[in-house]
Design an enzyme around this catalytic site. Sequence first.
Site, short mmCIF file in Angstrom:
data_model
loop_
_atom_site.label_atom_id
_atom_site.label_comp_id
_atom_site.label_asym_id
_atom_site.label_seq_id
_atom_site.Cartn_x
_atom_site.Cartn_y
_atom_site.Cartn_z
CB VAL A 116 -43.50 17.87 -23.20
CG1 VAL A 116 -43.91 19.34 -23.17
CG2 VAL A 116 -44.97 17.24 -23.24
CD1 TRP A 117 -36.68 19.12 -22.68
CD2 TRP A 117 -35.92 17.39 -21.84
NE1 TRP A 117 -35.35 19.41 -22.36
CE2 TRP A 117 -34.89 18.17 -21.65
CE3 TRP A 117 -35.66 15.99 -21.28
CZ2 TRP A 117 -33.82 17.92 -21.01
CZ3 TRP A 117 -34.68 15.70 -20.61
CH2 TRP A 117 -33.66 16.45 -20.53
CG HIS A 161 -47.16 8.21 -26.56
ND1 HIS A 161 -45.83 8.83 -26.49
CD2 HIS A 161 -47.96 9.03 -25.88
CE1 HIS A 161 -46.02 9.80 -25.49
NE2 HIS A 161 -47.18 9.91 -25.28
CE1 TYR A 179 -36.65 13.36 -19.03
CE2 TYR A 179 -34.86 12.59 -17.47
CZ TYR A 179 -36.05 13.52 -17.90
OH TYR A 179 -36.73 14.15 -16.77
CG MET A 204 -38.94 23.89 -21.62
SD MET A 204 -38.90 21.85 -22.02
CE MET A 204 -40.49 21.45 -22.21
NE ARG A 212 -43.36 13.32 -11.27
CZ ARG A 212 -42.63 12.69 -10.56
NH1 ARG A 212 -42.68 12.51 -9.23
NH2 ARG A 212 -41.33 12.01 -10.99
CE LYS A 213 -39.70 15.16 -6.57
NZ LYS A 213 -39.23 14.23 -5.75
N GLY A 214 -38.35 16.21 -13.34
CA GLY A 214 -37.38 16.15 -14.33
C GLY A 214 -35.90 15.69 -14.04
#
Length: 287
Positions: free
Chosen positions: A50-51, A101, A186, A225, A248-250
């Site tokens: 999504v990022w 995916h 990432y 975001m 959540r945390k990223g």
Amino acid sequence: MEPSNKYLFKHKGSYFLQDTVTPEYIDSLEDFEIRDSDVFLVTFPKSGTVWTQNILSLIYHEGHRNGTEDTNVIDRVPWLEYNVRKRDYVNRPSPRLFATHLPYYLVPKELRQGKAKIIYVARNPKDALVSRYHFSKLYFKNEKVEDFETFMEMFLAGKVVGNLWLDHIEGWSAQRDNLNILFLLYEEMKKDLRISVLKICNFLGKKLTEEELNDVVEKASFDKMRLDHRANYINTSSGILNSNQFFRKGTVGEWKNMMTVAQSERFDSIFMERMEKLPFKFFWDIN
Ligand code: A3P
């Protein structure tokens, strides 16, 4: 089609979400016509999809950058295999942007033959596992596994959407010389988002002004975001997620707060050898 559990089915060696896609639709993708101008974002789930969808939307759509349009990121960069919003992909104007995916062997034939541009984002599989474990509790249609150990065993056996992490990345990276593909991590996006956005722009042949680039970087930050309803899944997922915890945390290395030493060693015993053979060096150590 082989039912696997209440939430997943297996088709051609790959797991899919029940009620979200059919085996026939997956099969039909083989002949889905690809344009040279198409851009595909490929990820194993929970690796920053999504990022990166948001980054692509921001790069291509001025109205997203300057806030004058209200289109959801999921409509800007829709899922190839999960066309839940029933969009007309065939007649979509160019450049079409898609996320998927799918393993290499199930994507459209022309994509496998080297048409279009592909961005593959990978994440430390231990963090992808932990992210996925938490996500499975949010997502109504997901396998409900309370116990992390059991979930980890499913992940290590590849019985999750995306299948086995190793198979996914090996399948795609083995084709790197035949494809127009950019591999991103990432963790490198976390380390320097600006450089990663520039890499993406260079790869796509998109020239942004300094101001536009700054806008993309700013609006793709975790905190921005999280508040951007076009990107944070609040609208997209009404009735799908049971809380607003997608962001959540990223962070990098969250697995260390979740996995025991024994679990980490078990993970390594299955993953290490094959990871070391991957053709590119992860600048992070899996541990
Ligand atoms: P965590 O669960 O570790 O927080 P995907 O989109 O592939 O499902 O990946 C989801 C993961 O990406 C989640 O990880 C989410 O928080 C993280 N993520 C989403 N946007 C991000 C951003 N702008 N910066 C860093 N991480 C982000």
